[in-house]
Write an enzyme that holds these catalytic residues in place. Structure first.
Site, PDB file in Angstrom:
ATOM      1  CE1 TYR A  54       3.756  12.849  12.448  1.00  0.00           C
ATOM      2  CE2 TYR A  54       3.874  13.963  10.331  1.00  0.00           C
ATOM      3  CZ  TYR A  54       3.197  13.162  11.219  1.00  0.00           C
ATOM      4  OH  TYR A  54       1.975  12.676  10.869  1.00  0.00           O
ATOM      5  CD  GLU A 105      -2.448  -1.269   2.736  1.00  0.00           C
ATOM      6  OE1 GLU A 105      -3.669  -1.511   2.737  1.00  0.00           O
ATOM      7  OE2 GLU A 105      -1.790  -1.086   3.766  1.00  0.00           O
ATOM      8  CB  CYS A 116      -1.389  33.397  16.372  1.00  0.00           C
ATOM      9  SG  CYS A 116      -1.900  34.785  15.391  1.00  0.00           S
ATOM     10  CD  GLU A 117      -0.127  27.626  17.909  1.00  0.00           C
ATOM     11  OE1 GLU A 117       0.773  27.143  18.626  1.00  0.00           O
ATOM     12  OE2 GLU A 117      -1.316  27.724  18.247  1.00  0.00           O
TER      13      GLU A 117
HETATM   14  C1  LIG Z   1      -0.258   5.220   6.196  1.00  0.00           C
HETATM   15  C2  LIG Z   1      -0.540   3.867   5.704  1.00  0.00           C
HETATM   16  C3  LIG Z   1      -0.082   3.487   4.442  1.00  0.00           C
HETATM   17  C4  LIG Z   1       0.750   4.379   3.563  1.00  0.00           C
HETATM   18  O1  LIG Z   1       2.003   4.610   4.090  1.00  0.00           O
HETATM   19  P1  LIG Z   1       3.089   5.455   3.232  1.00  0.00           P
HETATM   20  O2  LIG Z   1       4.203   5.610   4.194  1.00  0.00           O
HETATM   21  O3  LIG Z   1       2.440   6.730   2.878  1.00  0.00           O
HETATM   22  O4  LIG Z   1       3.439   4.629   2.042  1.00  0.00           O
HETATM   23  C5  LIG Z   1      -0.417   2.226   4.000  1.00  0.00           C
HETATM   24  N1  LIG Z   1      -1.170   1.388   4.733  1.00  0.00           N
HETATM   25  C6  LIG Z   1      -1.632   1.715   5.956  1.00  0.00           C
HETATM   26  C7  LIG Z   1      -2.456   0.759   6.713  1.00  0.00           C
HETATM   27  C8  LIG Z   1      -1.331   2.959   6.488  1.00  0.00           C
HETATM   28  O5  LIG Z   1      -1.773   3.280   7.704  1.00  0.00           O
END
Ligand SMILES: *Cc1c(COP(=O)(O)O)cnc(C)c1O
Length: 443
Positions: free
Chosen positions: A334, A290, A361-362
């Site tokens: 981060y 993913e 304003c931070e």
């Molecule tokens: C955030 C996330 C991703 C994507 O992660 P990247 O670092 O953007 O590639 C894929 N799967 C799940 C379950 C996530 O929480």
């Protein structure tokens, strides 16, 4: 330049997808998100091709929509034949609005409400990635009540810290996501899922983290997950065929980050996976991964207009811009590092060390510290590179600042993918008549 979509033209202006960013800033105003979708498409094709080569033709990339969520991007993902990973009904409905096939959607999240699950079931979302025993029970009841069967994956916590690249078997078990193998929770939910009459357990999912530059954490995850699959086959006759290894491929934000050769990275992971399947004597599962950030980050550039340059002798220089944490909260959240350029002198040597500060304003509203740019003046255009992921999707209205538009660049042309918010959009929800105040959101 950091990525192939960036360039510098004869006037010394930064280009994205061949277009002059300074001209685009004048045309559309700032702050402005630009997105080179030809670059996004090239990344999609690269992943499809290398996944097929490394994992077999049934494998596929699943776009993690949280990285950048809007109608246009889902349309592109549908055209490129990727699946989609959504984490809320809002993302699912945006995908549906784009014509994205609902059967190709995976629905994630550690707390899906009954309403969320009902929406997913009624829309025909392909797979629900079940996070917990509570969710499993609720989903079974809802599917039974609706008289449907739902295909599911289970989110498993393999116990890996990708940034120390060690299998910290206890460390990463402390997570709000998924069911851990080492505590027995994973086995328990798997057995429970196999007994649910309205649920079909198609496979397992894990996601170990983000911005990962090495192959080892993924190989470790593959090892732990295939080992677990083998044990569950033996012990319980588990027959799921999908193994989704999540997202997390790293992206180069600054010159200090390594470059990643994604195809060889995927190829190496394919070999590791085959070895594990052989070792544990299981057939190679259908592998899904993913990618989110790595599909869209490099294709994005944000443009800002400089409002002031403040030199504080003995301390530092501040360059204030007309955006900041509302359009890019990542430094505030981060301390994420970015590359900042004077867009009008993109190939000149930077001579002005500074902190780039947002307009909120931070004191913590900063975009970059300890960077160097060509000394800007009020009215000049600054560019922040590699902002395609987790910028627009994380944008807020803090200080009542409207969200910038997203301008798509493709084949040398610019078009509006998301229009700029107007002042009236900001108060559109305020003091609405009572009869519309509690209106149900329905798909
Ligand atoms: C955030 C996330 C991703 C994507 O992660 P990247 O670092 O953007 O590639 C894929 N799967 C799940 C379950 C996530 O929480």
């Amino acid at each position: 330049m950091l990525h192939s979509c960036y360039g510098v033209n004869a006037e010394g202006h930064l280009t994205l997808g061949g277009l002059d960013t300074v001209k685009l800033a004048k045309e559309y105003g700032t702050p402005l998100y630009l997105l080179d979708t030809d670059h996004v498409r090239a990344m999609c094709r690269m992943y499809k091709k290398s996944f097929a080569a490394a994992f077999g033709s049934a494998s596929a990339p699943v776009y993690a929509g949280k990285a950048l969520c809007c109608t246009r991007i889902y349309r592109i993902m549908a055209e490129e034949g990727l699946y989609a990973d959504c984490v809320s009904p809002g993302e699912i409905l945006t995908a549906r609005h784009a014509g994205f096939p609902m059967s190709d959607v995976f629905f994630h999240g550690n707390n899906k409400t009954d309403e969320d699950l009902r929406t997913a079931l009624s829309l025909g979302v392909g797979h629900i990635v079940v996070d917990s025993m509570d969710e499993l029970d609720a989903l079974e009841d809802l599917a039974a009540a609706m008289n449907v069967t739902a295909k599911i994956l289970l989110r498993i916590t393999p116990g890996i810290d990708p940034h120390t690249h060690r299998k910290i078997i206890t460390g990463n078990v402390d997570s709000k996501f998924g069911s851990a193998i080492v505590t027995g929770a994973a086995e328990a939910i798997l057995c429970a899922a196999m007994r649910k009459p309205h649920l079909v357990l198609d496979g397992l999912h894990c996601h170990i983290g983000s911005q990962i530059f090495e192959i080892e954490p993924f190989a470790d995850a593959a090892d732990i997950m295939t080992g677990f699959i083998a044990r569950m086959r033996q012990a319980h006759g588990y027959a799921g065929t999908i193994l989704n290894l999540g997202g997390g491929f790293g992206v180069r934000y600054t010159e200090d980050d390594p470059t990643i050769d994604y195809p060889s990275y995927v190829c190496a992971l394919g070999k590791e996976l085959d070895q594990r399947c052989e070792r544990y004597r299981i057939e190679r599962p259908t592998i899904l991964m993913e990618p989110g950030r790595s599909l869209v980050a490099a294709a994005g550039v944000t443009l800002y207009t400089v409002g002031s340059v403040k030199e504080i002798p003995g301390f530092r220089n501040y360059v204030s811009i007309d955006g900041g944490m509302p359009d890019n909260p990542r430094y505030t959240l981060y301390q994420s590092r970015y590359t900042v350029l004077h867009a009008e002198h993109a190939d000149a040597a930077p001579d002005f060390p500074c902190t780039v500060a947002g307009r909120c304003c931070e004191s913590g509203d900063l975009i970059a510290e300890n960077v160097s740019v060509v000394r800007p003046r009020r009215g000049d255009i600054l560019a922040v590179l590699v902002t395609g992921a987790y910028n627009y999707s994380m944008a807020s209205h803090y200080n009542r600042i409207p969200k910038p538009p997203v301008i798509e660049i493709s084949e040398g042309k610019a078009t509006v993918a998301v229009r700029r918010e107007r002042w009236e959009d900001l108060y559109a929800l305020d003091e609405v008549p009572p009869d519309t105040a509690s209106e149900e959101v329905s798909p």
